[in-house]
Design a protein around this motif. Structure first.
Motif, PDB file in Angstrom:
ATOM      1  N   THR A   1      -7.459  39.523  86.626  1.00 26.73           N
ATOM      2  CA  THR A   1      -6.255  38.438  85.937  1.00 26.73           C
ATOM      3  C   THR A   1      -7.301  37.755  85.097  1.00 26.73           C
ATOM      4  OG1 THR A   1      -5.147  37.189  87.604  1.00 26.73           O
ATOM      5  CG2 THR A   1      -5.253  36.185  86.064  1.00 26.73           C
TER       6      THR A   1
ATOM      7  N   TRP B   1       1.960  35.131  86.224  1.00 27.78           N
ATOM      8  CA  TRP B   1       1.273  35.059  86.305  1.00 27.78           C
ATOM      9  C   TRP B   1       0.085  35.756  84.269  1.00 27.78           C
ATOM     10  CZ3 TRP B   1      -2.358  39.015  85.137  1.00 27.78           C
ATOM     11  CH2 TRP B   1      -2.067  40.775  86.014  1.00 27.78           C
TER      12      TRP B   1
ATOM     13  N   THR C   1       0.249  41.790  96.668  1.00 28.59           N
ATOM     14  CA  THR C   1      -0.261  42.451  95.423  1.00 28.59           C
ATOM     15  C   THR C   1       0.365  43.820  94.915  1.00 28.59           C
ATOM     16  OG1 THR C   1      -1.890  40.865  95.515  1.00 28.59           O
ATOM     17  CG2 THR C   1      -2.528  42.826  94.806  1.00 28.59           C
TER      18      THR C   1
ATOM     19  N   GLY D   1     -11.569  38.608  89.088  1.00 27.50           N
ATOM     20  CA  GLY D   1     -10.929  39.273  88.849  1.00 27.50           C
ATOM     21  C   GLY D   1     -10.367  39.487  88.037  1.00 27.50           C
TER      22      GLY D   1
ATOM     23  N   THR E   1      -9.564  34.678  91.588  1.00 24.24           N
ATOM     24  CA  THR E   1      -9.110  35.626  93.292  1.00 24.24           C
ATOM     25  C   THR E   1      -9.601  35.326  94.748  1.00 24.24           C
ATOM     26  OG1 THR E   1      -9.267  38.423  93.418  1.00 24.24           O
ATOM     27  CG2 THR E   1     -11.763  37.042  93.010  1.00 24.24           C
ATOM     28  N   TRP E   2      -9.236  36.093  95.431  1.00 22.31           N
ATOM     29  CA  TRP E   2      -9.356  35.756  96.688  1.00 22.31           C
ATOM     30  C   TRP E   2     -10.648  36.236  97.549  1.00 22.31           C
ATOM     31  CZ3 TRP E   2     -11.334  39.238 100.708  1.00 22.31           C
ATOM     32  CH2 TRP E   2     -10.635  40.659  99.690  1.00 22.31           C
TER      33      TRP E   2
ATOM     34  N   ASN F   1      -7.878  30.912  87.232  1.00 24.27           N
ATOM     35  CA  ASN F   1      -7.335  31.333  87.722  1.00 24.27           C
ATOM     36  C   ASN F   1      -8.376  31.674  88.788  1.00 24.27           C
ATOM     37  OD1 ASN F   1      -8.507  34.603  87.703  1.00 24.27           O
ATOM     38  ND2 ASN F   1      -8.361  33.129  85.345  1.00 24.27           N
TER      39      ASN F   1
ATOM     40  N   GLY G   1      -5.068  46.743  90.345  1.00 20.28           N
ATOM     41  CA  GLY G   1      -5.809  45.694  89.534  1.00 20.28           C
ATOM     42  C   GLY G   1      -6.557  46.385  88.210  1.00 20.28           C
TER      43      GLY G   1
ATOM     44  N   HIS H   1      -5.109  34.187  93.247  1.00 22.29           N
ATOM     45  CA  HIS H   1      -4.869  35.803  93.787  1.00 22.29           C
ATOM     46  C   HIS H   1      -3.335  35.556  94.863  1.00 22.29           C
ATOM     47  CE1 HIS H   1      -4.960  39.397  95.598  1.00 22.29           C
ATOM     48  NE2 HIS H   1      -5.607  40.291  94.327  1.00 22.29           N
TER      49      HIS H   1
ATOM     50  N   ASN I   1      -3.300  36.987  97.840  1.00 20.79           N
ATOM     51  CA  ASN I   1      -3.694  37.441  98.908  1.00 20.79           C
ATOM     52  C   ASN I   1      -4.702  35.301  99.395  1.00 20.79           C
ATOM     53  OD1 ASN I   1      -4.291  39.774  99.093  1.00 20.79           O
ATOM     54  ND2 ASN I   1      -6.027  40.277  98.721  1.00 20.79           N
TER      55      ASN I   1
END
Length: 572
Positions: A297, A280, A35, A295, A214-215, A212, A117, A247, A249
């Motif tokens: 995104t 992405w 990232t 996140g 995130t982790w 989408n 981010g 993501h 991660n």
């Protein structure tokens, strides 16, 4: 990790004659995980394109998500110095990092730190040392024994300055608003939207739904791991495409093999999976609807004015409530548990008004279009080097390279037939196809009267359970008539079988022995997909209508695709 810099001495007495061009300054790019490297690649070109500047990478180890980092640095052709060598060296005139921690104090060069981010929003007490500071703005990360570590703390908007003043007052004088280089690249890529959509298979009036996650335990997939599979199963294939952004991660904690294995059914049903490094942003630009979590995104999707649905009910728990992201999470409509997904997608599209979230997202995305200029100014000031006379350019993002699985080999088909008693076409059939994954027998809540259509290479479960079977390869070795005979004999439940003869013609055989020949045309020219042709004919025949009624044609509609099918009378 190959550390080529340790093997190649650029500063020794014999190095001078090896340079083709001789740099005057050296920049240390500090990587921590994939990232962070993606963000470094957004900002480094403002200096790396200058032949007077040499860029060397090092890895600040300690991230739990560093799988894939060595391969990434090798793929971009980076020179990588060992951390110990890099922090001991006085050869660097500038260091740049997309993460911040007290260990960066060891670098012997002016340090610029940036967010990786959309601004600074997450609450990560294990990093910040408290429960109220946004990660990247805390005293624990930014100082060591009272000394502020970065020479420049890059902010994307003045709003962050107020939160920094509360969490780490000593760092305020080092803070500089430099905009958001990631979103600037998105902005300059907007004219390429049509090209991005084509690369993702968004044609013939389809809409693109981008999911989408995130982790961690509050992301979209943590809340609804089945969401990608449900979307490709419940959204008509001729009206929608579904793409998934994970993501990095997630990729590098669970590992790429496991990610693909978990998503295999969805991929085989048509899901487009974006890779972890890039793609992405192009998918967000191409999107018609975004479904996500807390996140960056999702934030960028809302900033692009895409209708955005929140799929993770616990998303706000990890976000600074005073940040713009916190405000956005309170404003976004949420996906209800068990809600019909097509209805939810259409609901958020219908309710969306342009500019709905601009006031919120604008409080993170400051200095629009100016990040390259502002960052270059700071970089060259710290390097004590005159800026180039050329303009600092923001480069567009590349076209997406999404992966998918095998094509869908079975569909549930919902057909609405409207007959026309006139002398023209026999009527119009509107088709909606829903992919059926290899491990699924059907779809809960399928429309009443929907029938299963299986391709010749489908699994035995679907071949035995389908009233309509199709071989859509016109170059298959077995002659069409023979294949039809064998198929009807082997699968007694099949009522209509078809084999493609070329791009326009199908040979069909009914279970009662009647043989039909079809010719199909698209309204825009070209050929109708064979699966649509046989589905349209079956929809006509299953109502007890004679095939002779189709000699003047049957209009076919599926999403944005329109065409006509003509059937010759049965033999004999």
């Amino acid at each position: 990790m190959p550390e080529w810099g340790a093997l190649r001495d650029r500063e020794g007495p014999r190095a001078a004659y090896r340079w083709t061009w001789r740099p005057e300054r050296r920049v240390l790019a500090v990587a921590r995980n994939v990232t962070s490297v993606t963000r470094l690649l957004d900002v480094l070109p403002v200096a790396a394109a200058d032949p007077r500047v040499d860029v060397v990478f090092t890895v600040d180890r300690g991230s739990a998500f560093d799988l894939g980092l060595a391969e990434f640095l090798a793929d971009i052709g980076a020179t990588v110095w060992p951390w110990r060598r890099a922090v001991r060296s006085r050869a660097f005139d500038l260091a740049v990092s997309a993460s911040v921690n007290a260990g960066l104090r060891r670098i012997r060069a002016p340090l610029v730190t940036l967010s990786h981010g959309a601004g600074y929003n997450r609450l990560v007490p294990s990093s910040t040392g408290d429960g109220f500071s946004s990660a990247g703005l805390s005293r624990h990360e930014l100082t060591h024994r009272g000394r502020v570590i970065p020479a420049v703390l890059g902010l994307s908007h003045p709003e962050q300055l107020e939160r920094l003043r509360r969490s780490c007052p000593a760092a305020v004088e080092r803070a500089v608003v430099v905009g958001d280089p990631c979103f600037d690249r998105i902005r300059v890529s907007l004219p390429r939207r049509d090209a991005f959509r084509r690369r993702l298979g968004v044609r013939d009036g389809r809409r693109l739904v981008v999911v989408n996650s995130t982790w961690g335990g509050r992301g979209t997939l943590a809340a609804a791991l089945e969401l990608p599979r449900r979307l490709v199963a419940e959204l008509p294939a001729d009206e929608y495409r579904v793409a998934l952004i994970l993501h990095p991660n997630i990729w590098y904690w669970h590992d790429p093999f496991q990610v693909r294995a978990v998503l295999a059914d969805a991929l085989d049903s048509g899901l487009r999976l974006l890779p972890p490094r890039e793609g992405w942003r192009a998918a967000l630009i191409a999107a018609d609807v975004v479904i996500g979590d807390h996140g960056s995104t999702s934030f960028y999707g809302a900033a692009l004015d895409r209708p955005t649905l929140l799929a993770s009910p616990g998303a706000a728990e990890q976000i600074d409530p005073g940040s713009p992201t916190g405000a956005l999470l309170r404003a976004l409509p949420a996906l209800s548990p068990g809600e019909d997904l097509r209805a939810a997608v259409e609901r958020v599209r219908a309710a969306h008004t342009p500019g709905r979230h601009t006031a919120i997202t604008g409080r993170t995305l400051g200095a629009p279009g100016e990040s390259a200029r502002l960052l270059r100014r700071e970089f060259y000031r710290l390097m004590r080097l005159p800026e180039p006379e050329t303009e600092a350019l923001v480069r567009p993002v590349p076209e997406p390279e999404a992966e998918t699985g095998d094509r869908p080999r079975a569909f549930l088909v919902d057909a609405l037939l409207r007959a026309d008693p006139g002398d023209g076409p026999a009527g119009t059939v509107t088709l909606r196809r829903f992919p059926v994954s290899p491990s699924a027998g059907g779809r809960p809540g399928a429309p009443p009267g929907a029938f299963l259509l299986a391709l010749a290479e489908a699994g035995l479960r679907h071949l035995n359970g389908s009233p309509v079977l199709l071989r859509d390869d016109p170059e298959a070795e077995t002659p069409a008539a023979r294949w039809l005979d064998e198929t009807l004999a082997d699968h007694p439940g099949c009522l209509l079988a078809g084999a493609a003869l070329d791009t326009r013609r199908l040979l069909l055989r009914h279970a009662d022995g009647r043989e039909l020949s079809t010719v199909a045309y698209r309204g825009t020219g070209g050929a109708l997909e064979p699966a649509l042709v046989i589905a349209a004919v079956y929809a006509w025949l299953r109502e007890g209508r004679p095939p002779t009624g189709l000699r003047h044609g049957l209009r076919v509609r599926a999403g944005g695709t329109e065409g006509s099918v003509f059937v010759t009378p049965p033999r004999g």
